[in-house]
Motif scaffolding. Structure first.
Motif, PDB file in Angstrom:
ATOM      1  N   ALA A 192      33.022   0.390  -7.814  1.00 41.20           N
ATOM      2  CA  ALA A 192      33.207  -0.772  -8.683  1.00 41.20           C
ATOM      3  C   ALA A 192      32.774  -2.075  -8.017  1.00 41.20           C
ATOM      4  CB  ALA A 192      34.676  -0.875  -9.104  1.00 41.20           C
ATOM      5  N   LEU A 193      32.679  -2.078  -6.686  1.00 40.78           N
ATOM      6  CA  LEU A 193      32.375  -3.306  -5.951  1.00 40.78           C
ATOM      7  C   LEU A 193      30.982  -3.299  -5.331  1.00 40.78           C
ATOM      8  CD1 LEU A 193      35.781  -3.750  -4.055  1.00 40.78           C
ATOM      9  CD2 LEU A 193      35.089  -4.797  -6.221  1.00 40.78           C
ATOM     10  N   ARG A 194      30.438  -2.121  -5.092  1.00 38.77           N
ATOM     11  CA  ARG A 194      29.187  -2.008  -4.350  1.00 38.77           C
ATOM     12  C   ARG A 194      28.028  -2.753  -5.022  1.00 38.77           C
ATOM     13  NH1 ARG A 194      26.554   0.702  -0.451  1.00 38.77           N
ATOM     14  NH2 ARG A 194      24.358   1.194  -0.852  1.00 38.77           N
ATOM     15  N   GLY A 195      27.882  -2.579  -6.337  1.00 40.00           N
ATOM     16  CA  GLY A 195      26.776  -3.213  -7.036  1.00 40.00           C
ATOM     17  C   GLY A 195      26.808  -4.722  -6.900  1.00 40.00           C
ATOM     18  N   GLY A 196      27.993  -5.317  -7.073  1.00 38.39           N
ATOM     19  CA  GLY A 196      28.125  -6.765  -6.939  1.00 38.39           C
ATOM     20  C   GLY A 196      27.857  -7.233  -5.523  1.00 38.39           C
ATOM     21  N   ALA A 197      28.267  -6.422  -4.529  1.00 39.01           N
ATOM     22  CA  ALA A 197      28.039  -6.785  -3.135  1.00 39.01           C
ATOM     23  C   ALA A 197      26.540  -6.816  -2.828  1.00 39.01           C
ATOM     24  CB  ALA A 197      28.746  -5.788  -2.224  1.00 39.01           C
ATOM     25  N   LEU A 198      25.816  -5.822  -3.293  1.00 37.56           N
ATOM     26  CA  LEU A 198      24.379  -5.783  -3.056  1.00 37.56           C
ATOM     27  C   LEU A 198      23.662  -6.941  -3.748  1.00 37.56           C
ATOM     28  CD1 LEU A 198      23.748  -1.930  -3.417  1.00 37.56           C
ATOM     29  CD2 LEU A 198      23.855  -3.267  -1.294  1.00 37.56           C
ATOM     30  N   LYS A 199      24.102  -7.279  -4.943  1.00 40.89           N
ATOM     31  CA  LYS A 199      23.493  -8.409  -5.664  1.00 40.89           C
ATOM     32  C   LYS A 199      23.745  -9.724  -4.939  1.00 40.89           C
ATOM     33  CE  LYS A 199      23.598  -6.369 -10.300  1.00 40.89           C
ATOM     34  NZ  LYS A 199      24.185  -6.454 -11.673  1.00 40.89           N
ATOM     35  N   GLU A 237      21.366  -9.905  -2.033  1.00 42.75           N
ATOM     36  CA  GLU A 237      20.024 -10.159  -2.557  1.00 42.75           C
ATOM     37  C   GLU A 237      19.851 -11.611  -2.983  1.00 42.75           C
ATOM     38  OE1 GLU A 237      16.890  -7.912  -5.573  1.00 42.75           O
ATOM     39  OE2 GLU A 237      19.042  -7.620  -5.810  1.00 42.75           O
ATOM     40  N   ALA A 238      20.923 -12.209  -3.518  1.00 43.49           N
ATOM     41  CA  ALA A 238      20.869 -13.594  -3.990  1.00 43.49           C
ATOM     42  C   ALA A 238      20.800 -14.586  -2.834  1.00 43.49           C
ATOM     43  CB  ALA A 238      22.085 -13.897  -4.859  1.00 43.49           C
ATOM     44  N   HIS A 239      21.326 -14.210  -1.653  1.00 43.16           N
ATOM     45  CA  HIS A 239      21.388 -15.130  -0.508  1.00 43.16           C
ATOM     46  C   HIS A 239      22.119 -16.407  -0.886  1.00 43.16           C
ATOM     47  CE1 HIS A 239      18.221 -13.534   2.542  1.00 43.16           C
ATOM     48  NE2 HIS A 239      18.774 -12.531   1.866  1.00 43.16           N
ATOM     49  N   ASP A 240      23.114 -16.291  -1.727  1.00 38.66           N
ATOM     50  CA  ASP A 240      23.823 -17.477  -2.214  1.00 38.66           C
ATOM     51  C   ASP A 240      25.204 -17.069  -2.707  1.00 38.66           C
ATOM     52  OD1 ASP A 240      24.318 -20.087  -2.897  1.00 38.66           O
ATOM     53  OD2 ASP A 240      22.710 -20.235  -4.380  1.00 38.66           O
ATOM     54  N   ILE A 241      26.027 -18.053  -3.023  1.00 44.25           N
ATOM     55  CA  ILE A 241      27.345 -17.794  -3.580  1.00 44.25           C
ATOM     56  C   ILE A 241      27.196 -17.142  -4.949  1.00 44.25           C
ATOM     57  CG2 ILE A 241      29.448 -18.851  -4.488  1.00 44.25           C
ATOM     58  CD1 ILE A 241      29.141 -21.008  -2.336  1.00 44.25           C
ATOM     59  N   VAL A 242      27.970 -16.095  -5.168  1.00 46.66           N
ATOM     60  CA  VAL A 242      27.981 -15.406  -6.457  1.00 46.66           C
ATOM     61  C   VAL A 242      29.407 -15.384  -6.987  1.00 46.66           C
ATOM     62  CG1 VAL A 242      27.675 -13.164  -7.590  1.00 46.66           C
ATOM     63  CG2 VAL A 242      25.946 -13.988  -5.982  1.00 46.66           C
ATOM     64  N   ASP A 283      18.043  -1.586   3.965  1.00 52.02           N
ATOM     65  CA  ASP A 283      16.930  -2.395   3.470  1.00 52.02           C
ATOM     66  C   ASP A 283      17.322  -3.842   3.188  1.00 52.02           C
ATOM     67  OD1 ASP A 283      15.325  -0.185   3.664  1.00 52.02           O
ATOM     68  OD2 ASP A 283      15.503   0.382   1.546  1.00 52.02           O
ATOM     69  N   LEU A 284      18.453  -4.048   2.524  1.00 51.35           N
ATOM     70  CA  LEU A 284      18.882  -5.405   2.183  1.00 51.35           C
ATOM     71  C   LEU A 284      19.574  -6.111   3.341  1.00 51.35           C
ATOM     72  CD1 LEU A 284      20.352  -5.329  -1.456  1.00 51.35           C
ATOM     73  CD2 LEU A 284      18.410  -6.663  -0.627  1.00 51.35           C
ATOM     74  N   CYS A 285      20.168  -5.354   4.228  1.00 50.22           N
ATOM     75  CA  CYS A 285      21.039  -5.944   5.240  1.00 50.22           C
ATOM     76  C   CYS A 285      20.333  -6.298   6.544  1.00 50.22           C
ATOM     77  CB  CYS A 285      22.210  -5.009   5.526  1.00 50.22           C
ATOM     78  SG  CYS A 285      23.359  -4.887   4.127  1.00 50.22           S
ATOM     79  N   TYR A 286      19.064  -5.919   6.671  1.00 50.03           N
ATOM     80  CA  TYR A 286      18.316  -6.335   7.861  1.00 50.03           C
ATOM     81  C   TYR A 286      16.853  -6.521   7.508  1.00 50.03           C
ATOM     82  CZ  TYR A 286      16.452  -6.624  12.577  1.00 50.03           C
ATOM     83  OH  TYR A 286      15.824  -7.055  13.710  1.00 50.03           O
ATOM     84  N   ASN A 287      16.304  -7.674   7.927  1.00 47.79           N
ATOM     85  CA  ASN A 287      14.899  -7.980   7.685  1.00 47.79           C
ATOM     86  C   ASN A 287      14.154  -7.891   9.020  1.00 47.79           C
ATOM     87  OD1 ASN A 287      12.368  -9.215   7.257  1.00 47.79           O
ATOM     88  ND2 ASN A 287      13.206 -10.491   5.606  1.00 47.79           N
TER      89      ASN A 287
END
Length: 312
Positions: free
Chosen positions: A101-108, A111-116, A159-163
Motif C-alpha cells: 500500500a505504501l511502496r508505489g507512493g514511495a517510488l513516486k 522519482e519526483a525529487h520533491d515533497i509529495v 534504479d531509482l535509488c542510485y544514479n
C-alpha cells in the motif's frame, strides 16, 4: 445563475498566500532534509533528532496543531519518530518499500525529487490527516554506502535509488503528518466565518487506487469528499481547483439560501471567498518566505546544530 458568480476570484484560493501557508507544513521536511544533507550519518542524526523535532513542533504549531508527528526513514525504514508514545511507536521498524500500500507512493516520491502530499486520508490509528514526504538524496555517494545504517540500498529500489552517472544516492525519507480531524468533522474553528455567513461548503480530492474499490465512500463528480458542511452545496455552487505540490483538490461554496441577483450578495460572496476559504484549508498560519527562512535558522540555532555536527 448570475454572471458575477463566474467572476468570483478563484485566484485568491490559488494565491501565493495559500502556498506560503502550506509551507508551514513543509518547513519541518525541508529542515530535516537540510540537516541530513549536512551530515548523513544515521547515528549522529539519532542524537540530534529529538532536539530538532522538538524545536520544529514549538515553532510550527501555534494556535492550531499543524504537525502532529515527524518521522525519519533511512533506506525507507522508519527508525525515528517524534513524539514517541503508545500511538506512534507502532510505526517503528516499518519498511515502507516492503508494504504494497505504501511502496508505489514511495517510488513516486523518489522519482519526483520533491515533497509529495498524500491525503487527506484515514490512517491506521483512525486519525484523519494529510501526509507530506520528502526524499533525501546525498551527492557524491557510492553504491555500497550505508551512511552508518544497516542497509546499502532500500528493498528492490536500485534504479531509482542510485544514479551511477551523478553518484547521487537515496538516503531515505522525512515525513510529516498533519491532522485534519477537526476539518473533516466540521469543528475546526476556522470554519466559523463560513458557518456565520451561512455558507454550505464541500472539499474533494481524487480517489486513491484503494478507495476506488470501495463504492460506499462518498463522492462528488467522481472525487472523494473529505470534508463538508451538514448540507452539501448544490450543483450551482462555485467550484475552485486547489493545486499545491502534487495535490489537486476541489472546493465548492454556495450560500445556504442560494445565489441572489443583487450586487450586495455578490460582494458578500466575494468577501467570504477572499477572507475565509484560504483559512479553511489545511495549512493555516499566513507566513512570508522571509519568516520561513527565519524559522529554519531558529531551528538550527535552537539545537546548536552547527556546533553539534562539527563536534560529533
Amino acid at each position: 445563475m448570475f454572471s458575477y458568480r463566474q467572476r468570483l476570484p478563484v485566484c485568491f484560493v490559488q494565491s501565493a498566500s495559500f502556498r506560503m501557508s502550506a509551507e508551514k507544513v513543509f518547513t519541518p521536511l525541508v529542515t530535516l532534509s537540510m540537516v541530513i544533507q549536512l551530515d548523513p550519518s544515521v547515528d549522529k542524526l539519532r542524537t540530534v533528532f529529538p532536539g530538532i523535532a522538538s524545536q520544529l513542533f514549538k515553532l510550527v504549531n501555534g494556535v492550531h496543531n499543524i504537525v502532529q508527528e515527524l518521522q525519519v526513514s533511512p533506506m525507507g525504514i522508519i527508525e525515528m519518530i517524534y513524539p514517541l508514545n503508545e500511538q506512534t511507536d507502532a510505526g517503528l521498524g516499518l519498511n515502507i518499500f516492503n508494504q504494497p500500500a505504501l511502496r508505489g507512493g514511495a517510488l513516486k516520491t523518489i522519482e519526483a525529487h520533491d515533497i509529495v502530499l498524500n491525503g487527506p486520508l484515514h490512517l491506521v490509528n483512525s486519525n484523519f490527516a494529510m501526509i507530506g514526504r520528502i526524499p533525501i538524496l546525498i551527492k557524491n555517494s557510492t553504491l555500497q554506502e550505508t551512511f552508518g545504517g544497516n542497509l546499502s540500498m532500500p528493498y528492490n529500489c536500485t534504479d531509482l535509488c542510485y544514479n551511477p552517472a551523478t553518484h547521487e544516492k537515496f538516503w531515505g525519507f522525512a515525513t510529516a503528518i498533519s491532522p485534519l480531524d477537526d476539518l473533516k468533522a466540521g469543528n475546526d474553528s476556522r470554519l466559523g466565518p463560513l458557518k456565520q455567513s451561512h455558507y454550505n461548503w464541500l472539499m474533494t480530492r481524487p480517489y486513491t487506487s484503494t478507495e476506488k474499490q470501495n463504492p460506499a465512500l462518498t463522492a462528488r463528480n467522481g472525487q472523494f469528499v473529505f470534508a463538508n458542511s451538514t448540507r452539501w452545496p448544490s450543483q450551482n455552487a462555485v467550484k475552485t481547483d486547489i493545486h499545491i505540490a502534487n495535490a489537486a483538490w476541489e472546493v465548492y461554496l454556495e450560500p445556504q439560501s442560494g445565489w441572489r441577483p443583487s450586487w450586495e450578495k455578490g460582494l458578500i460572496a466575494v468577501a467570504v471567498l477572499c477572507s475565509f476559504v484560504v483559512a479553511v484549508l489545511v495549512a493555516t498560519i499566513m507566513a512570508s518566505w522571509a519568516q520561513q527562512q527565519k524559522l529554519l535558522g531558529d531551528v538550527m540555532v535552537g539545537v546548536d546544530l552547527r556546533d553539534d555536527l562539527l563536534l560529533l
